[in-house]
Design a protein around this motif. Structure first.
Motif, PDB file in Angstrom:
ATOM      1  N   GLN A  55       2.615  -8.647   6.842  1.00  0.00           N
ATOM      2  CA  GLN A  55       1.600  -9.347   7.964  1.00  0.00           C
ATOM      3  C   GLN A  55       1.676  -8.121   9.670  1.00  0.00           C
ATOM      4  O   GLN A  55       0.742  -8.239  10.683  1.00  0.00           O
ATOM      5  CB  GLN A  55       2.115 -10.562   8.234  1.00  0.00           C
ATOM      6  CG  GLN A  55       1.392 -11.596   7.499  1.00  0.00           C
ATOM      7  CD  GLN A  55       1.758 -13.148   7.700  1.00  0.00           C
ATOM      8  OE1 GLN A  55       2.894 -12.942   7.812  1.00  0.00           O
ATOM      9  NE2 GLN A  55       1.750 -13.693   6.684  1.00  0.00           N
ATOM     10  N   ALA A  56       2.851  -7.718   9.306  1.00  0.00           N
ATOM     11  CA  ALA A  56       3.320  -6.682  10.323  1.00  0.00           C
ATOM     12  C   ALA A  56       2.662  -5.856  10.292  1.00  0.00           C
ATOM     13  O   ALA A  56       1.891  -5.125  11.042  1.00  0.00           O
ATOM     14  CB  ALA A  56       5.030  -6.880   9.978  1.00  0.00           C
ATOM     15  N   ALA A  57       2.260  -4.626   9.693  1.00  0.00           N
ATOM     16  CA  ALA A  57       1.530  -3.948   9.141  1.00  0.00           C
ATOM     17  C   ALA A  57      -0.130  -4.342   9.301  1.00  0.00           C
ATOM     18  O   ALA A  57      -0.567  -3.399   9.794  1.00  0.00           O
ATOM     19  CB  ALA A  57       1.549  -3.042   7.543  1.00  0.00           C
ATOM     20  N   LEU A  58      -0.711  -5.438   9.355  1.00  0.00           N
ATOM     21  CA  LEU A  58      -1.883  -6.169   9.564  1.00  0.00           C
ATOM     22  C   LEU A  58      -2.007  -5.678  10.793  1.00  0.00           C
ATOM     23  O   LEU A  58      -3.382  -5.633  11.012  1.00  0.00           O
ATOM     24  CB  LEU A  58      -2.041  -6.753   8.538  1.00  0.00           C
ATOM     25  CG  LEU A  58      -2.106  -6.934   6.927  1.00  0.00           C
ATOM     26  CD1 LEU A  58      -3.025  -8.491   6.489  1.00  0.00           C
ATOM     27  CD2 LEU A  58      -3.339  -5.369   7.009  1.00  0.00           C
ATOM     28  N   ALA A  59      -1.348  -6.219  11.638  1.00  0.00           N
ATOM     29  CA  ALA A  59      -1.269  -6.556  12.938  1.00  0.00           C
ATOM     30  C   ALA A  59      -1.386  -5.004  13.810  1.00  0.00           C
ATOM     31  O   ALA A  59      -2.127  -4.918  14.993  1.00  0.00           O
ATOM     32  CB  ALA A  59      -0.089  -7.035  13.395  1.00  0.00           C
ATOM     33  N   ARG A  60      -1.207  -3.598  13.398  1.00  0.00           N
ATOM     34  CA  ARG A  60      -1.266  -2.791  13.915  1.00  0.00           C
ATOM     35  C   ARG A  60      -2.493  -2.266  13.753  1.00  0.00           C
ATOM     36  O   ARG A  60      -2.451  -1.318  14.576  1.00  0.00           O
ATOM     37  CB  ARG A  60      -0.043  -1.271  13.413  1.00  0.00           C
ATOM     38  CG  ARG A  60       1.739  -1.814  13.384  1.00  0.00           C
ATOM     39  CD  ARG A  60       2.598  -1.126  12.744  1.00  0.00           C
ATOM     40  NE  ARG A  60       2.142  -0.023  13.484  1.00  0.00           N
ATOM     41  CZ  ARG A  60       2.892   1.080  12.710  1.00  0.00           C
ATOM     42  NH1 ARG A  60       3.804   1.421  12.183  1.00  0.00           N
ATOM     43  NH2 ARG A  60       2.910   1.932  13.564  1.00  0.00           N
ATOM     44  N   ASP A  61      -3.194  -2.930  12.855  1.00  0.00           N
ATOM     45  CA  ASP A  61      -5.023  -3.058  13.173  1.00  0.00           C
ATOM     46  C   ASP A  61      -5.272  -1.574  12.859  1.00  0.00           C
ATOM     47  O   ASP A  61      -5.913  -0.390  12.783  1.00  0.00           O
ATOM     48  CB  ASP A  61      -5.218  -3.343  14.726  1.00  0.00           C
ATOM     49  CG  ASP A  61      -7.186  -3.521  14.381  1.00  0.00           C
ATOM     50  OD1 ASP A  61      -7.354  -3.531  12.602  1.00  0.00           O
ATOM     51  OD2 ASP A  61      -7.435  -3.345  15.527  1.00  0.00           O
ATOM     52  N   ARG A  62      -4.648  -0.817  11.589  1.00  0.00           N
ATOM     53  CA  ARG A  62      -4.544   0.616  11.108  1.00  0.00           C
ATOM     54  C   ARG A  62      -4.806   0.279   9.209  1.00  0.00           C
ATOM     55  O   ARG A  62      -4.055   0.820   8.728  1.00  0.00           O
ATOM     56  CB  ARG A  62      -3.484   2.023  11.590  1.00  0.00           C
ATOM     57  CG  ARG A  62      -3.743   2.041  13.412  1.00  0.00           C
ATOM     58  CD  ARG A  62      -2.680   2.598  13.223  1.00  0.00           C
ATOM     59  NE  ARG A  62      -2.000   4.178  12.401  1.00  0.00           N
ATOM     60  CZ  ARG A  62      -1.394   4.692  12.523  1.00  0.00           C
ATOM     61  NH1 ARG A  62      -0.225   4.101  12.786  1.00  0.00           N
ATOM     62  NH2 ARG A  62      -1.340   6.191  11.508  1.00  0.00           N
ATOM     63  N   LEU A  63      -6.036  -0.084   9.257  1.00  0.00           N
ATOM     64  CA  LEU A  63      -5.797  -0.957   7.476  1.00  0.00           C
ATOM     65  C   LEU A  63      -6.231   0.107   6.775  1.00  0.00           C
ATOM     66  O   LEU A  63      -6.772   1.616   6.999  1.00  0.00           O
ATOM     67  CB  LEU A  63      -7.012  -1.540   7.589  1.00  0.00           C
ATOM     68  CG  LEU A  63      -7.718  -1.923   5.987  1.00  0.00           C
ATOM     69  CD1 LEU A  63      -6.182  -2.817   6.063  1.00  0.00           C
ATOM     70  CD2 LEU A  63      -8.543  -2.523   5.833  1.00  0.00           C
ATOM     71  N   GLY A  64      -5.381   0.328   5.431  1.00  0.00           N
ATOM     72  CA  GLY A  64      -5.114   1.295   4.311  1.00  0.00           C
ATOM     73  C   GLY A  64      -5.801   0.428   3.443  1.00  0.00           C
ATOM     74  O   GLY A  64      -5.333  -0.605   3.174  1.00  0.00           O
ATOM     75  N   GLU A  65      -6.054   1.546   2.076  1.00  0.00           N
ATOM     76  CA  GLU A  65      -5.454   1.016   0.713  1.00  0.00           C
ATOM     77  C   GLU A  65      -4.434  -0.324   0.013  1.00  0.00           C
ATOM     78  O   GLU A  65      -4.732  -1.087  -0.604  1.00  0.00           O
ATOM     79  CB  GLU A  65      -6.504   1.979  -0.670  1.00  0.00           C
ATOM     80  CG  GLU A  65      -5.542   2.586  -0.568  1.00  0.00           C
ATOM     81  CD  GLU A  65      -5.498   3.818  -1.580  1.00  0.00           C
ATOM     82  OE1 GLU A  65      -5.804   3.892  -2.770  1.00  0.00           O
ATOM     83  OE2 GLU A  65      -6.177   5.845  -1.216  1.00  0.00           O
ATOM     84  N   PHE A  66      -3.070   0.744   0.531  1.00  0.00           N
ATOM     85  CA  PHE A  66      -2.535  -0.197  -0.241  1.00  0.00           C
ATOM     86  C   PHE A  66      -2.511  -1.661   1.117  1.00  0.00           C
ATOM     87  O   PHE A  66      -1.967  -2.764   0.691  1.00  0.00           O
ATOM     88  CB  PHE A  66      -0.777   0.336   0.157  1.00  0.00           C
ATOM     89  CG  PHE A  66      -0.992   1.898  -0.826  1.00  0.00           C
ATOM     90  CD1 PHE A  66      -1.211   1.558  -2.069  1.00  0.00           C
ATOM     91  CD2 PHE A  66      -1.005   2.864  -1.104  1.00  0.00           C
ATOM     92  CE1 PHE A  66      -0.819   3.039  -3.785  1.00  0.00           C
ATOM     93  CE2 PHE A  66      -0.696   4.071  -1.579  1.00  0.00           C
ATOM     94  CZ  PHE A  66      -1.490   4.237  -2.715  1.00  0.00           C
TER      95      PHE A  66
END
Length: 398
Positions: free
Chosen positions: A266-277
């Motif tokens: 959730q913390a990673a997605l909140a940065r709005d830099r989506l990647g495959e992992f």
């Protein structure tokens, strides 16, 4: 201190000690050899005489071993000058060299298997014997693989400083973060063989990387590993046979790992830099969120596979998407999605068998399960597919 505690400590100190020798001027291969010698000496000496400063002890012993080798190698006269440059005794300066070692080990000139082995040795602190056992190959074979990889890295002209600058730059070139993450994911997917649990080792290494570099895809990979690893206990039956996701006892899933993985994601997605992992982790999180297989949000999973397809355009992703479409929109929709994929794609036949069974065609499904079993990449998967074919054939006979 117990031998197990010593081993854990040595593995945690290995990257830093290796990094110090490289920064002092040792080439990667010679430094790695010296560190391994120091680790062997530590295993022998520490139980009776534990050092006050374990890292400083390892640095001192490894540096002496390196200098001894330099003196003995008359063909490398440049190294003779390093004898006069030995730093004075004292505390070892604090510095985290783990990151630069990841980038050196993931050099684009290395094959994936060699990069994985070198990462486990240099960053993971595993011995050649442990890595060989994990990969089920002779120790001599693994030693040659690691030796060739070290020579490649040492002769490539990629310095630690240059590797570190890559970490600060873009993330889409060979040898950068994307390459490091692929190496770690390969380690994770090797599974659980030998006396080293490679999946757990991959999680440990990825935690190190996540602590050293702030990047959403590093967090995405760590989340993905934790979410997959949480299902480990439920993946096999007492007889060792595979248990499909839909049939797993979800009460055996590790809820703490799931909660940690979801929080990191959730913390990673909140940065709005989506990647495959991150996208793969989101799919794993949706599976983990369902109390039962029937409650799985397949519609949203298909949407994430659409995102993943856009990011990677991978045939394997499209294959997994066909399964999700079959669950969300019915088996015939899944078979239609499958029809666009090449027949030679690994596990395509197994997916076709599953979708035909769900579509009410057990004859075709049994034939395809048997065919898929012959193509299975490992014994456990082959046995599972063979049982599926036998189950349908027995039902038809009765």
């Amino acid at each position: 201190m117990t031998s197990e505690a010593n081993e854990i400590l040595l593995r945690s100190l290995t990257p830093g000690v290796l990094g110090i020798l490289v920064r002092r001027g040792a080439d990667f291969a010679a430094a790695e050899d010296a560190v391994q010698d120091a680790l062997v000496e530590a295993v022998r000496v520490w139980p009776a005489r534990p050092p006050r400063d374990p890292k400083g002890w390892l640095v001192a012993v490894a540096w002496r071993r390196f200098l001894d080798a330099a003196r003995a190698d008359t063909a490398r006269r440049r190294r003779e000058n390093l004898v006069d440059e030995e730093p004075p005794p004292g505390p070892v300066p604090a510095a985290d060299d783990t990151l630069r070692l990841y980038f050196l080990c993931a050099h684009p000139s290395l094959t994936p298997s060699s990069a994985v082995a070198l990462t486990l040795r240099a960053v993971g602190g595993l011995t050649t014997r442990q890595i060989a056992q994990a990969y089920l190959v002779p120790e001599a074979t693994m030693a040659q693989r690691i030796s060739r990889a070290k020579r490649t890295v040492s002769g490539s002209g990629v310095s630690p400083a240059r590797a570190k600058s890559r970490a600060r730059g873009s993330f889409d070139r060979p040898g950068d973060v994307a390459t490091v993450l692929r190496v770690l994911y390969l380690v994770f997917n090797e599974g659980y063989s030998g006396d080293v649990d490679l999946a757990a080792e991959a999680i440990r290494l990825t935690r190190q990387l996540a602590a050293a570099i702030d990047h959403p895809e590093v967090a995405g990979l760590l989340a993905l590993m934790l979410l997959h690893h949480a299902r480990r206990a439920a993946r096999t039956a007492p007889d060792g046979s595979l248990v499909p996701l839909a049939e797993q006892d979800r009460g055996r899933w590790d809820t703490e790992s799931i909660a940690e993985g979801v929080g990191i994601l959730q913390a990673a997605l909140a940065r709005d830099r989506l990647g495959e992992f991150q996208a793969q982790a989101a799919i794993a999180a949706l599976h983990a969120d369902a109390a039962t297989a029937e409650e799985t949000d397949w519609v949203q999973i298909v949407e994430w596979y659409d995102e993943l397809t856009r990011l990677t355009d991978s045939p394997v992703v499209r294959l997994n998407r066909a399964v999700a479409v079959g669950e969300a929109d019915g088996p015939r929709a899944g078979l239609a999605a499958l029809a666009a994929l090449d027949d030679s794609l690994p596990r395509r036949t197994a997916v076709a068998a599953y979708l035909h069974e769900r579509d009410g065609d057990p004859v075709t499904a049994a034939r395809l399960y048997a065919e898929a079993a012959q193509k299975a990449p490992n014994l456990a998967e082959r046995d599972h597919l063979t049982r599926q074919a036998a189950r349908l054939n027995t039902r038809r006979d009765h």
